[in-house]
Structures are given as C-alpha cells and as structure tokens.
Design an enzyme around this catalytic site. Structure first.
Site, PDB file in Angstrom:
ATOM      1  CG  ASP A 191      -1.757   1.222   1.380  1.00  0.00           C
ATOM      2  OD1 ASP A 191      -1.688   2.096   0.496  1.00  0.00           O
ATOM      3  OD2 ASP A 191      -2.493   1.315   2.384  1.00  0.00           O
ATOM      4  CE  LYS A 225      -1.484   6.999  -3.567  1.00  0.00           C
ATOM      5  NZ  LYS A 225      -2.099   6.157  -2.519  1.00  0.00           N
ATOM      6  CD  GLU A 230      -4.901   3.469  -2.498  1.00  0.00           C
ATOM      7  OE1 GLU A 230      -5.723   4.282  -2.049  1.00  0.00           O
ATOM      8  OE2 GLU A 230      -3.751   3.779  -2.837  1.00  0.00           O
ATOM      9  CG  ASP A 243      -9.456   4.212   0.443  1.00  0.00           C
ATOM     10  OD1 ASP A 243      -8.948   4.872   1.371  1.00  0.00           O
ATOM     11  OD2 ASP A 243      -8.792   3.499  -0.322  1.00  0.00           O
TER      12      ASP A 243
END
Lengths: 172, 622
Positions: free
Chosen positions: B25, B87, B186, B208
């Site tokens: 992850d 990211k 994800e 999420d």
C-alpha cells in the site's frame, strides 16, 4: 465465432441479462489475465486479448441498441450504425420537442425536473425497446422498420446520456 | 496463531514451492507491506516493530538517503531536503502541483517530461525516484523478514488514479527492481480483505479516505468474483486537507507570516495532532507559538465539514453510475486513516442510512487485501479461487476539431477493454496526423488530463477524407493504455511516436535504473541476466504444466515434440550468461507454443461455458 456463440447463445434479440452476466463471470474466470500472472508474457497477452473480446462482446450484447445493430448486421449484412432517414413526422416532431424540453430544464438548473424528465424518457425507451423486439419477432424481417426502430431507440438513449451529462454539471 | 503447513512425507514441495509475494500500500502519508504466511495475510513490521512506514524521504548533502521514521526527523530541521506526500506529484504536471501547499518548503522544478521534480542538496529528484525509494525500503523489509527475494508484488493505487498516475507508480516499482504482478485499486483491495474474512455476498460500498486521496467504489461480490460496478472519487482530497483547514485556523490565531515555511510546517504537524486528539476528546488545550487556547471538536468539525461534503457528493454520483440507490448497499466499509474522524463516520452513516464497518484496522486493510491478491497471482494455490474485475475510472477520449474531447471509452467500462475509432485526413495529400489522447469527463480539452500526443506518419497521400485511419485503444488489466494505428484502405501501419504528457519514456527509466544501480555498486548486466533467467524459468514451468494438463488432448505428437525440443534448448541456454541468447530462445519457445496457447484458451473457455450450463441446471433442480 460471433458474439452470441461466444456466450453459447442463439442469435436472438431477446436476452436474459442475469444469465448473460453470470456467463460472463464464468468465462472471465477461465480467461482473465490474473489467471496467467505467473505464466510467460505470451500467455498473458492471449489472456488479455480473450478477456478484451469477452468484455467487448458483453457490452454489445447487453446494450439493446448495439445488440440490435449487431444482430441485424450478422443476419443481413446491413450496417445499421449508418444514418437512416426516418419518414415519421410524428416522431421527428416529438424528437424536437424533447430536445427543447431538455434545454429548458438545463437552463433552469432544476434537478428534480431533470430527474422527472429522465424517468419519462426511460419509460419511452422501454416501450420503444418492446417495439424493436416485436420487429425482430417477425418471421420475415422488415429491415427498413427494424432500422427505424433502432434509430428511434438510439435517439432516446442519446437523450438519456445527455441528461446524465447535464446532471453531472448540476452536481459540480 | 496460524497453523504451519507441512508437506506429506515423500511429497516434494519443489513444484508447488511457496512463492514469496507481497502486497504494498503505497500511501500519501504512510506505506505498508503485507504478505500471506501459512495462510494468514498480515502486515510486516520493521525491526523496531513498526508497521507503518511514513512516506517520507530525506536526501542529505553527503548522499545519504533515509526513508520513513528516520526521514521524518528532518521534516522541520531540514524541510527543503525532505520530501513527503510525493504521491500527490505522481503523474502530474508542474502547473497542477503548484497549488499543492505541502511542497511550499521544497523547491519544485520541471523534470524532462512535464512532471515536477524536487530540488535537493543531493540533486534533482523526480516523484518516480522518490516513490521507488519507499518501495525499495518496504521490499527490503519483507525480504529480510521472509528470508528470500520477492517473486512479485501487487501495488495498490487509488481507484480514481488516471493512466499517467498509474504508469508513474508502475515505473517506480520497476526502478525499485520489483516485478509488478498487478496494480490493484485500493478499495478493491479492501473489499478482498473484508470479503474473504466474512464471505459476504451482495453489493458493498467501500469509502476510502486516505491522507491525500478519496475513493468510493461500489462492488458486487458473488461466488468469489469481486466485480467493480462503479468507482469515483477525487485524487486530490484527503485527511491532509483536514490538517490544512485546521492549520489555517492556527495560522490565523498566531499571525504567522506567509514566508515562514518552518512555522507553517509546524502548524501542519500541530493540526494533525489536534485532529487525532479530538477523535476521542471533545475539547483540548492547545499551546502553539505564543498562543494558548482551547479547541473543541465542534470547531474543527465546522472547519472540515465542507471537505467531507465534497466526498459525499462523489458518493452520490458513483451510486448513480452503478444504477443503484443507497438502500441497495448492503454494507459500507471504511478504509483509510482519515475515516477515524468522528464527523466522517457520522456523515457517511447518515448518507447510507446504516452504520459503516471498520472491523479491520483502516490503515492496514488495503495492504492485507493486496497481499491476498499477490499470493493468488504468484501462483500459490489457494482454496479461495477469487477473481477481481475492475473498471476504468475516468473516460478516455481524443481531441477533435475546436478543442473538444470525443469519448472513446466511457468511465466505468470493465477492463481489459479495446475500442477502435476511425479518423480521416483534412487536407489533400496529407501524410501525417497528430492525435491527442485525453482522460476526463469534461467536454473541453483544457478541462481534461492530457495523457499523450501521438503522431501518425507515413499515411499514403490521398484526397482529403479518403484515408481511413483506425486508431485502437487497448486498456490492460492494470488500467494502462496502449495505442495502435493503421490506415485501413492500404493496410499501412502508421508509425506512432508516443510522448507521454506527464511521464517517463522507457529510455529515461533505463538510464535512471543504470545510475541508481551504479551508485549501489551493483552490476546492471547481472540484474538484466537474472530477469531473463527468471522469465525463462517462468516460461518453462508454465509450458511443462500445460503439456502435462492437456498436451496429449490438444496437440499432435509432432507438435509436442517441437515444443519439447524448444524447451530443452531454452533450459540449456538459460544456464549461460548470454542475455540476448536467452531472450532469443524464449522467443523461439513462444513461436512454437503460440498455437498451443490459443487452443488451451479456447478449450478452457469452452469448458467454462459447459460448466456454467451444468451449474445453472443444478439451480433449476434445486
């Protein structure tokens, strides 16, 4: 192998959507690239091509307009994706009216009007789909009527897509 | 504790040797790595027992690179050389990220291919390099804990990541020397972790909310098949925005000036601390920069409420895309550290009309799901024959006249998928054509993400409108795009020059790989040789298994003989150190087995269809 055969079906406009979906799942279980993740790149490539073909066939068979176009071409060689001239003044009039209504609703930015309008078009699409199904039921196909019926259904789906796009804009 | 698996006496474990695979992850704020050991998926801790690796990389002047907790120590003292939330830069343009406040302390510059890069005392670092450091650190941790090299990894990406962001993630893995089995969404990973745990069938929503991204996915789970019905979200919305809103309040109270980067960085850290404390407490005392006061949960809820509402708007749209109402959703699963915030839970519960599930640690659930998928993909036999069917999150289109975008593949189309579109020439004798590929839902080119520009050359000169150029877009199971073009009236395949708008070319990756390997004093040749040998072993093992399974049934004796001798050749050559010879021998085997592979696919498809018919007959009998 045509798209119907790919799913083990007779070429037919009537389709059981639940059965189609569950067949897709069974077929993808055998073809999906994930099943070949530890094989060589050649097998992975074949898996991707097969799965792509299945996904594409499913999209065509699931959508009434695309299914009708595909079936017509398969059986008669007529390309129904080309423009057709519809000689139905009533329908052409209605077409204009619906477009005007949609434009007015979009200008007024009224979400509940838009939803009502959408429900209305969906009902019309349902009955147009039944009409198309009846055309395909005929022993001798009248390809002109089939093409017209496809065109009418396509117009209604296009309107639904425009409604969705308008809704997106309103929600932004 | 999980039971250990022991092979039957005399039965060699060799052919079914457990392959080491991991799920990663790669988060905005924290990253994790997990694996399946003795049938149980669990995250792997470092030697200090810490599972979360802060996604922070520090580049020191002397060339030392530190990652994670050790890099975090430099966040205030050496903010300029410390990179966090990288990211957010992946697959983005410099103009996109100028707005992102995290990077105010870092100096951003343009890298070769439109992507922004960070200027550090140790040179200019692009986001792919920075991410690869994080991936490498995690992989090292796993390899130490498991005692061997990883054969492959599954890396998770936000479902809402566009093609450029996915490609950048895959490039980072390649740079870190990892074999990517699959990029996995994800929310889908989270669903896998929950689905296998509880065996629940039906339609589920995965909410999420991470540090920097928000995803909502609607999935149907049926007989081990996880089918994504629709996905949506915002790739620039997350808990960091909560921190920023709270930090803004602190800055207001303390009158910190705009150019005081260190104080602003401190305000962000303080804001996070306040947010975390107010998860349990209703009111806390705050002491920050000569300002003492009390902050209530109610106050921060007022500050962050508009951000949560933005997420719920995306939920509404995604439900509509799936053609469902909130009542159709059986469960809502919470993923991501930011779903710990009480206001988020409350608003999500109100929206879906049911309390959300958060049984599995929201920080770990994605890595655990990825590990389960990695284990299956690596070829470790699992009782649970699961299959994940994903969709493309954003529509793919092409620029047409007048700066408008024509959609070629609409969002939420299941992948892998291919679509073709025909174009024609505009002028007499035109021999080249520029095609601009875009991703997004809006009508105007300027409002969509530019993915790539293609130039088709070598079109035979004809009158305007006579040429038929068929452009095929193929999206693979990772959500990555490939484009092919052909002039169909003459069969001439046009040459395509691919120029990713925000990405790295293969050459750039190779050269980055070389420089990173050289600095580590390893031999690039050795690594390339190893990669070819691994591929050769994979091919040999797969074909031997295939021959045993249905070689007799699908092939003639001659065909079997030809394949067997090609494999024997490959086995011999794979022992050598000649990289090109091995590559060539693999090609020979591929050519010899192409037809066999096709027949095997057709046979397994036919079998699936028959099996399905038998199964549905059983349903009728029942």
């Amino acid at each position: 192998m045509n798209y119907f055969e790919l799913f083990g079906l007779e070429p037919n406009f009537f389709i059981n959507e639940a059965e189609l979906s569950s067949k897709l799942r069974a077929l993808l279980n055998a073809s999906h690239p994930d099943r070949f993740a530890s094989s060589g790149s050649q097998q992975q490539m074949i898996a991707m091509q097969k799965t792509t073909q299945l996904n594409d066939a499913f999209a065509v068979l699931k959508h009434p307009v695309r299914r009708a176009q595909y079936l017509l071409e398969l059986k008669t060689g007529i390309d129904a994706t080309k423009e057709v001239t519809v000689k139905d003044p009533m329908f052409l009039m209605q077409q204009l009216e619906l477009r005007e209504q949609l434009e007015t609703i979009i200008e007024q930015k009224n979400v509940s009007d838009l939803i009502n309008f959408s429900d209305n078009i969906e009902l019309m699409a349902d009955s147009q789909r039944d009409e198309l199904a009846q055309e395909f039921e005929q022993v001798e196909w009248n390809t002109q009527s089939i093409q017209t019926a496809i065109y009418k259904l396509q117009f209604l789906y296009k309107t639904l897509a425009d409604i969705e796009a308008a809704e997106d804009k309103l929600l932004d | 504790m999980a039971l250990l698996q022991i092979a039957e006496p005399g039965q060699s474990t060799k052919p079914h040797e457990h392959k080491l695979a991991a799920g990663i992850d790669l988060g905005t704020t924290n990253s994790l790595i997990a694996t399946v050991r003795s049938g149980v998926a669990e995250t792997i801790a470092n030697l200090e027992g810490q599972h979360l690796l802060p996604s922070i990389v520090h580049y020191a002047k002397d060339g030392t690179i530190s990652v994670g907790h050790s890099a975090k120590l430099f966040q205030c003292s050496d903010a300029r050389n410390t990179i966090s939330s990288v990211k957010r830069l992946m697959g983005r343009g410099l103009a996109d990220v100028k707005k992102i406040k995290e990077f105010s302390a870092n100096q951003l510059t343009a890298s070769g291919m439109g992507m922004p890069a960070v200027v550090t005392d140790n040179g200019i670092k692009n986001p792919v390099e920075v991410s690869s450091e994080i991936l490498r650190t995690l992989a090292n941790r796993a390899e130490q804990a498991l005692g061997g090299d990883l054969t492959g990894v599954v890396i998770t990406v936000p479902a809402y990541f566009d093609e450029a962001q996915r490609q950048a993630t895959k490039d980072a893995a390649e740079l870190a020397g990892l074999n990517v089995l699959r990029l996995l969404s994800e929310p889908t990973a989270a669903a896998v972790a929950y689905g296998l745990d509880t065996g629940k069938e039906g339609v589920h929503a995965i909410f999420d909310l991470g540090g920097g991204t928000f995803d909502i996915s609607i999935l149907r789970l049926e007989k081990g098949v996880f089918e994504v019905l629709a996905t949506g979200g915002d790739s620039a919305l997350g808990g960091d925005d909560f921190d920023r809103a709270i930090a803004g309040y602190l800055v207001e109270q303390t009158h910190i000036t705009a150019d005081d980067h260190q104080a602003r960085q401190m305000a962000m850290l303080k804001a996070r601390e306040i947010k975390e404390k107010l998860t349990d407490a209703e009111i806390i005392d705050v002491d920050f920069y000569h300002w003492k006061g009390q902050i209530t949960r109610q106050l921060i809820e007022e500050l962050i409420s508009p951000i949560v509402d933005k997420a719920l708007l995306a939920c509404r749209r995604t439900l509509r895309d799936a053609g469902l109402k909130t009542a159709d959703i059986q469960d809502v699963v919470m993923v991501g550290g930011s779903t710990r915030v009480p206001l988020v839970r409350q608003k999500v519960a109100d929206f879906f009309g049911k309390p959300p599930l958060a049984d599995i640690d929201p920080d770990k659930v994605v890595a655990i799901g990825a590990a389960i998928q990695a284990n299956v993909l690596a070829g470790n036999k699992s009782d649970n024959e699961m299959l994940l069917l994903d969709v493309i999150p954003l529509s793919l289109g092409v620029e047409t006249m007048g700066g408008l975008v024509e959609k070629i593949i609409p969002r939420n189309t299941p992948i892998p998928i291919a679509r073709a579109q025909e174009f024609t020439t505009f002028k007499d004798g035109q021999t080249a054509m520029a095609i601009h590929v875009l991703q997004g839902e809006r009508e105007l080119v300027d409002d969509c993400r530019s993915l790539a520009r293609f130039e088709l050359r070598g079109i035979p000169p004809m009158v305007a409108g006579a040429a038929r150029i068929k452009v095929t877009y193929q999206v693979d199971a990772d959500g990555l795009l490939q484009v092919a073009a052909e002039e169909t009236t003459t069969g001439v395949k046009a040459n395509i020059q691919v120029k990713p708008s925000y990405g790295l070319t293969d050459e750039q990756i190779t050269s980055m790989l070389k420089s990173s390997v050289e600095s580590a004093k390893q031999d690039i040749q050795a690594r390339m040789l190893r990669e070819q040998q691994v591929e050769a072993a994979r091919v040999i093992e797969a074909i031997k298994a295939a021959l045993q399974e249905n070689g007799q049934e699908l092939l003639t004796a001659d065909e079997i003989h030809a394949i067997e001798s090609a494999i024997e050749q490959l086995e011999i050559i794979a022992q050598s150190t000649d990289i090109q010879a091995i590559e060539q021998a693999i090609k020979v085997v591929d050519n010899n087995t192409q037809e066999f592979a096709n027949r095997r696919m057709d046979a397994s498809i036919a079998k699936a269809l028959v099996g399905h018919q038998v199964e549905s007959l059983d349903d009728v009998v029942e």
